[in-house]
Design a protein around this motif. Structure first.
Motif, PDB file in Angstrom:
ATOM      1  N   THR A 289     -11.633  10.258  -6.404  1.00  0.00           N
ATOM      2  CA  THR A 289     -10.188  10.011  -6.535  1.00  0.00           C
ATOM      3  C   THR A 289      -9.873   9.347  -7.876  1.00  0.00           C
ATOM      4  O   THR A 289      -8.742   8.892  -8.082  1.00  0.00           O
TER       5      THR A 289
ATOM      6  N   PHE B 166      -2.384   7.673   0.538  1.00  0.00           N
ATOM      7  CA  PHE B 166      -3.117   8.650  -0.273  1.00  0.00           C
ATOM      8  C   PHE B 166      -3.931   9.516   0.685  1.00  0.00           C
ATOM      9  O   PHE B 166      -4.618   8.986   1.568  1.00  0.00           O
TER      10      PHE B 166
ATOM     11  N   GLU C  51       0.831  -1.203   0.000  1.00  0.00           N
ATOM     12  CA  GLU C  51       0.000   0.000   0.000  1.00  0.00           C
ATOM     13  C   GLU C  51       0.865   1.252   0.000  1.00  0.00           C
ATOM     14  O   GLU C  51       1.950   1.272   0.574  1.00  0.00           O
TER      15      GLU C  51
ATOM     16  N   THR D 126      -5.055   7.999  -8.247  1.00  0.00           N
ATOM     17  CA  THR D 126      -4.357   7.001  -7.431  1.00  0.00           C
ATOM     18  C   THR D 126      -3.685   5.930  -8.282  1.00  0.00           C
ATOM     19  O   THR D 126      -4.144   5.603  -9.377  1.00  0.00           O
ATOM     20  N   SER D 127      -2.618   5.375  -7.758  1.00  0.00           N
ATOM     21  CA  SER D 127      -2.053   4.144  -8.306  1.00  0.00           C
ATOM     22  C   SER D 127      -2.838   2.969  -7.727  1.00  0.00           C
ATOM     23  O   SER D 127      -3.676   3.147  -6.836  1.00  0.00           O
ATOM     24  N   ILE D 128      -2.558   1.768  -8.191  1.00  0.00           N
ATOM     25  CA  ILE D 128      -3.229   0.589  -7.650  1.00  0.00           C
ATOM     26  C   ILE D 128      -2.863   0.414  -6.177  1.00  0.00           C
ATOM     27  O   ILE D 128      -3.681  -0.018  -5.363  1.00  0.00           O
ATOM     28  N   ASN D 129      -1.652   0.817  -5.801  1.00  0.00           N
ATOM     29  CA  ASN D 129      -1.213   0.697  -4.407  1.00  0.00           C
ATOM     30  C   ASN D 129      -1.905   1.726  -3.516  1.00  0.00           C
ATOM     31  O   ASN D 129      -2.183   1.457  -2.349  1.00  0.00           O
ATOM     32  N   GLN D 130      -2.171   2.916  -4.056  1.00  0.00           N
ATOM     33  CA  GLN D 130      -2.910   3.925  -3.297  1.00  0.00           C
ATOM     34  C   GLN D 130      -4.378   3.541  -3.171  1.00  0.00           C
ATOM     35  O   GLN D 130      -5.010   3.810  -2.143  1.00  0.00           O
TER      36      GLN D 130
ATOM     37  N   ALA E 160     -10.491   4.688 -12.593  1.00  0.00           N
ATOM     38  CA  ALA E 160      -9.678   5.350 -13.606  1.00  0.00           C
ATOM     39  C   ALA E 160     -10.211   6.751 -13.902  1.00  0.00           C
ATOM     40  O   ALA E 160     -11.363   7.073 -13.602  1.00  0.00           O
ATOM     41  N   LYS E 161      -9.386   7.585 -14.526  1.00  0.00           N
ATOM     42  CA  LYS E 161      -9.731   8.992 -14.723  1.00  0.00           C
ATOM     43  C   LYS E 161     -10.907   9.193 -15.676  1.00  0.00           C
ATOM     44  O   LYS E 161     -11.575  10.217 -15.630  1.00  0.00           O
TER      45      LYS E 161
END
Length: 234
Positions: A79, A20, A17, A83-87, A67-68
């Motif tokens: 969000t 965020f 993780e 974010t990334s996948i980890n965030q 996704a955006k």
């Protein structure tokens, strides 16, 4: 099945993780969309509108991830694309529960022992449900297919997932949050032109109606149901 054939045991994943900054101290995570159209429910806004009063009463926000290019839903903290996948994993880990599509978020939430509401359409639930979750912590909903199997397709017309009634999803969320509120709404029919964010009003021309109190400039006049040129003109 892979584990059985390989003679190995399925372990709980270690997820990396990344922090965020969520602008809420108490929230549920919401991931409405899958990359497969057949798994993406079109009536989430109704669900959110139904559960928001009970959530606000308890100081709970809805944090939408994704996704955006995904549709932002009114009433959520957004969000998407940030974010990334980890965030996203961090957001889910620190949420009260997760609800949304049959996607990675449901499996992340399961690995964190979060409560889950997820919708299934093109797959059998037993083949892809959240693996690490107890049954009492999940509401996994699917359409009534009349005894038929899922079609396992990326696209579907009509989308069977849309036949899941919004009040069933809303009540599932409230139940897992142990809220005393129950949604009394009974959905009878949702047409293909329905959009809760816009007003689309039709009238049968059997009497004069002023459109202004309804907050619209014009009506669709259903001359196919009652053909009255005088009312149409007036």
């Amino acid at each position: 099945q892979y584990a059985v054939n390989c003679g190995v045991k399925i372990g709980r994943p270690d997820i990396y993780e990344v922090f965020f900054p969520v602008s809420s101290e108490r929230y549920v995570s919401f991931h409405p969309t899958s990359k497969y159209e057949s798994k993406s429910y079109d009536h989430w806004q109704i669900v959110i509108d139904l559960i928001l009063p009970a959530l606000k009463k308890r100081g709970i926000d809805i944090v939408q991830i994704g996704a955006k290019n995904e549709k932002p839903y009114i009433g959520c903290l957004h969000t998407q694309g940030l974010t990334s996948i980890n965030q996203a994993a961090y957001i889910i880990k620190n949420s009260i529960m997760n609800f949304g599509a049959d996607s990675f978020s449901a499996h992340f939430a399961s690995s964190y022992n979060k409560k889950i509401v997820a919708l299934y359409a093109n797959n059998n639930i037993n083949n892809c449900k959240p693996y690490w979750s107890a049954a009492k912590d999940c509401f996994l909903l699917e359409p009534d297919r009349g005894g038929k199997k899922p079609n396992y397709s990326e696209k579907e017309n009509p989308k069977t997932i849309n036949s899941i009634k919004p009040e069933l999803i809303a009540n599932a969320v409230l139940s897992l949050l142990e809220a005393e509120e129950k949604i009394s709404l009974k959905t009878h029919f949702i047409g293909d032109k329905y959009d809760p964010t816009t007003k689309f009003i039709e009238i049968v021309p059997n009497g004069l109606v002023d459109p202004k109190p309804f907050g619209v400039d014009t009506f669709n006049i259903r001359m196919d149901l009652t053909f009255n040129q005088e009312i149409l003109f007036r």
